[in-house]
Design an enzyme around this catalytic site. Structure first.
Site, PDB file in Angstrom:
ATOM      1  N   THR A  12       0.907  -1.132   0.000  1.00  0.00           N
ATOM      2  CA  THR A  12       0.000   0.000   0.000  1.00  0.00           C
ATOM      3  C   THR A  12       0.946   1.181   0.000  1.00  0.00           C
ATOM      4  OG1 THR A  12      -1.685  -1.247   1.205  1.00  0.00           O
ATOM      5  CG2 THR A  12      -1.718   1.128   1.543  1.00  0.00           C
ATOM      6  N   ASN A  14      -3.612  -3.456  -2.609  1.00  0.00           N
ATOM      7  CA  ASN A  14      -3.420  -4.532  -1.640  1.00  0.00           C
ATOM      8  C   ASN A  14      -1.980  -5.035  -1.689  1.00  0.00           C
ATOM      9  OD1 ASN A  14      -4.157  -6.065   0.534  1.00  0.00           O
ATOM     10  ND2 ASN A  14      -4.944  -7.758  -0.666  1.00  0.00           N
ATOM     11  N   SER A  40      -7.251  -1.818   6.886  1.00  0.00           N
ATOM     12  CA  SER A  40      -6.481  -1.312   8.028  1.00  0.00           C
ATOM     13  C   SER A  40      -5.883   0.053   7.717  1.00  0.00           C
ATOM     14  CB  SER A  40      -5.338  -2.275   8.355  1.00  0.00           C
ATOM     15  OG  SER A  40      -5.844  -3.526   8.710  1.00  0.00           O
ATOM     16  N   GLY A  92      -0.665  -3.446   5.405  1.00  0.00           N
ATOM     17  CA  GLY A  92      -1.741  -4.341   5.852  1.00  0.00           C
ATOM     18  C   GLY A  92      -2.097  -4.054   7.304  1.00  0.00           C
TER      19      GLY A  92
HETATM   20  N1  GLY Z   1      -5.165  -3.788   1.583  1.00  0.00           N
HETATM   21  C1  GLY Z   1      -4.728  -3.465   2.889  1.00  0.00           C
HETATM   22  C2  GLY Z   1      -5.756  -2.731   3.689  1.00  0.00           C
HETATM   23  O1  GLY Z   1      -6.630  -2.079   3.127  1.00  0.00           O
HETATM   24  O2  GLY Z   1      -5.737  -2.818   4.871  1.00  0.00           O
END
Ligand code: GLY
EC number: 2.3.2.2
Length: 562
Positions: free
Chosen positions: A365, A385, A437, A458
């Site tokens: 991210t 992601n 997250s 994440g």
């Molecule tokens: N793809 C990681 C999140 O949105 O937490």
């Protein structure tokens, strides 16, 4: 011609309107986005203008996470008000709860992670369009143009990007040969120019037609045709129906500051506030006002005990609030957090299965932080992601699609790629946003920006963000130390596991092992923070990444930019 127009517009908005010098700052995940964001601010744009321009640049120069094929969250502090823009992806209309299970009801490995079925309907372009319409001051086309130019003319590939792309291309060639990542990114070479003509044409349509340049017409048709021909679900109707949403951010008072952060469908804002408030309950209660030494075994254990409760609540209660009511007020209630903090065991590890949700009855991210000369701020976290998302490039349109569907809970009790568990609140449903997250956060001091923070990673995002806040507020670190000092992460499951960054003290690791923790070294996160220390801005990018941050001294214009 386009470039001439761009330069003209920038000259127009940079008319000499000189008064007092004012500070502005950017903390960005790469040098290209830092340069463009700083230019926009220097030429009279506000923080939102800089954010929009940077977001599109990152879609070109940071393909592992920057995107137009993904989504994100933006927290805007402007003219004294805070707003949260949710441009998270949604599940396509044809998605369903059991779409990642085989006939025996078992999760099919990688189906939600690699390939066309892994992608949610992208939200980024809608998000940028919405925030620009509401808060932008410079022309949309001028803000998208730098990205078009970088895609068209190319950029010099940094070594870490070349290496990561090569490794990912090798992986998909062996394990998922149908995925076309290597056709587009297999040839990236460090120090060489990389041009992306298909992406440049897509960005030019967005420049010329706004959100319709992505969600309707040529780009939408390219996405839908590619999906249909390759077993994916996203249709032109899904794209046409996508809307970014303005939501009320979650906020709370803490240590005299106002913490403002991400609302559901992010778990981040709730988790950060729970973490900081439970920490304070113990510090001001049992510890009688004493702060444990930074990164001592006592500190790590206390925050891991809190983290167990935070993640138990996350797994049970958090999901898309448009589909499943999220008890935000109850999760942040003072009495509730007091009761939860009394459950913490300061002497030993609480048995993991015994930590259950407390109310009665889903790595890569990227993040950037910007403060403009008017004191407005943007905290923006955006993602496809995992690194390089689904590995799928929309042929003819030249951009990578996300694998955000993995942030749903494919099956209760089965962890996703981040080891996060979930249940009904986060099961797949058509049109639903997957739990996140991502935690773009701003701390306000009497309404003025004290800190802008955020990170990729994440579930470790939450950890990076709350620890950056403690580093600044509790341990008085400057911005650079606050992002570089080693951090640690615990999330209930895997049982008693603490992930820590390199540089964690060997004696503390030994103490934690003796308590029963399993330690694992992991270089998570890429914090980008801006801190106001005694009226001076400091900006810092985590040194392990390729981020660049700058503090600018700018003249205060007599009037806002165009
Ligand atoms: N793809 C990681 C999140 O949105 O937490």
């Amino acid at each position: 011609m386009r470039r001439a127009c761009f330069v003209f517009l920038f000259l127009l908005v940079s008319a000499p309107l000189v008064a007092q010098p004012r500070q502005a700052a950017v903390a960005m995940p790469d040098a290209f986005s830092a340069e463009v964001a700083a230019q926009v601010l220097q030429r009279g744009g506000n923080a939102v203008d800089a954010a929009v321009a940077a977001q599109f640049v990152l879609a070109v120069t940071l393909p592992e996470a920057g995107n137009i094929g993904g989504g994100g969250f933006m927290l805007v502090h402007k003219d004294g008000e805070q707003e949260f823009l949710d441009y998270r992806e949604v599940a396509p209309a044809a998605a369903h709860r059991d779409m990642y299970l085989d006939e025996d009801g078992e999760v099919v490995p990688d189906l939600s992670v690699i390939g066309t079925l892994a992608s949610g309907v992208p939200g980024t372009v809608q998000g940028m369009w919405q925030v620009h319409r509401r808060h932008g001051s410079m022309p949309w086309a001028a803000l998208v143009q730098p990205a078009v130019t970088l895609a068209e003319e190319g950029f010099v590939v940094p070594e870490p990007l070349a290496r990561e792309a090569r490794e990912f291309a090798d992986y998909v060639k062996v394990h998922h040969p149908a995925v076309n990542f290597a056709d587009y990114f297999g040839g990236l070479a460090a120090g060489k120019l990389f041009r992306q003509p298909e992406l440049a044409a897509t960005l030019a349509r967005i420049r010329d037609r706004g959100a319709d340049g992505f969600y309707r017409g040529e780009t939408a048709r390219l996405i839908a045709d590619f999906m249909r021909d390759n077993g994916g679900l996203i249709t032109e109707q899904d794209l046409d129906a996508y809307r970014a949403k303005w939501r009320r951010p979650v906020s709370a008072d803490w240590r005299g500051y106002r913490i403002v952060s991400a609302a559901p469908p992010s778990s981040g804002g709730i988790a950060i506030i729970q973490w900081l408030k439970m920490y304070d309950r113990v510090r001001n209660g049992v510890l009688e006002g004493r702060a444990p030494a930074h990164n001592s075994a006592e500190y790590v254990h206390l925050l891991a005990e809190v983290g167990k409760r935070v993640f138990a609540d996350r797994a049970e209660y958090l999901g898309d609030p448009d589909f499943h009511p999220v008890p935000v007020a109850r999760l942040l209630d003072g009495e509730y957090l007091a009761r939860r903090s009394r459950e913490l065991n300061l002497a030993a590890i609480s048995p993991t299965p015994a930590v259950v949700p407390g109310l009665p009855e889903s790595e890569e991210t990227t993040h950037f932080s910007i403060v403009d000369r008017w004191g407005n701020a943007v905290s923006n976290t955006t993602t496809i992601n995992l690194s390089f998302g689904s590995g799928v490039v929309v042929e003819g349109a030249g951009f990578l699609l996300n694998d955000e569907m993995d942030d749903f809970s494919a099956k209760p009790g089965v962890p996703n790629a981040f080891g996060a568990l979930g249940g009904e609140a986060n099961e797949v449903q058509p049109g639903k946003r997957m739990l996140s997250s991502m935690s773009p956060t701003i701390l306000l001091d009497n309404g003025a920006v004290k800190m802008v923070t955020g990170s990729p990673g994440g579930t470790t995002i939450i950890t990076s963000v709350y620890q950056s806040i403690l580093n600044v507020v509790e341990f008085d670190m400057d911005a650079q130390r606050s992002v570089d000092t080693p951090r640690f992460h615990h999330q209930l499951w895997p049982k008693d596991q603490i992930r820590h960054q390199p540089g964690f003290d060997a004696g503390v690791r030994k103490e934690l092992r003796a308590m029963g923790y399993q330690l694992e070294q992991d270089g998570f996160g890429d914090l980008q923070v801006i801190v106001d220390r005694d009226g001076e801005l400091e900006a810092a990018s985590q040194s392990s990444g390729r981020g660049v941050s700058r503090v600018l001294s700018l003249p205060e214009p007599v009037r806002a930019a165009l």
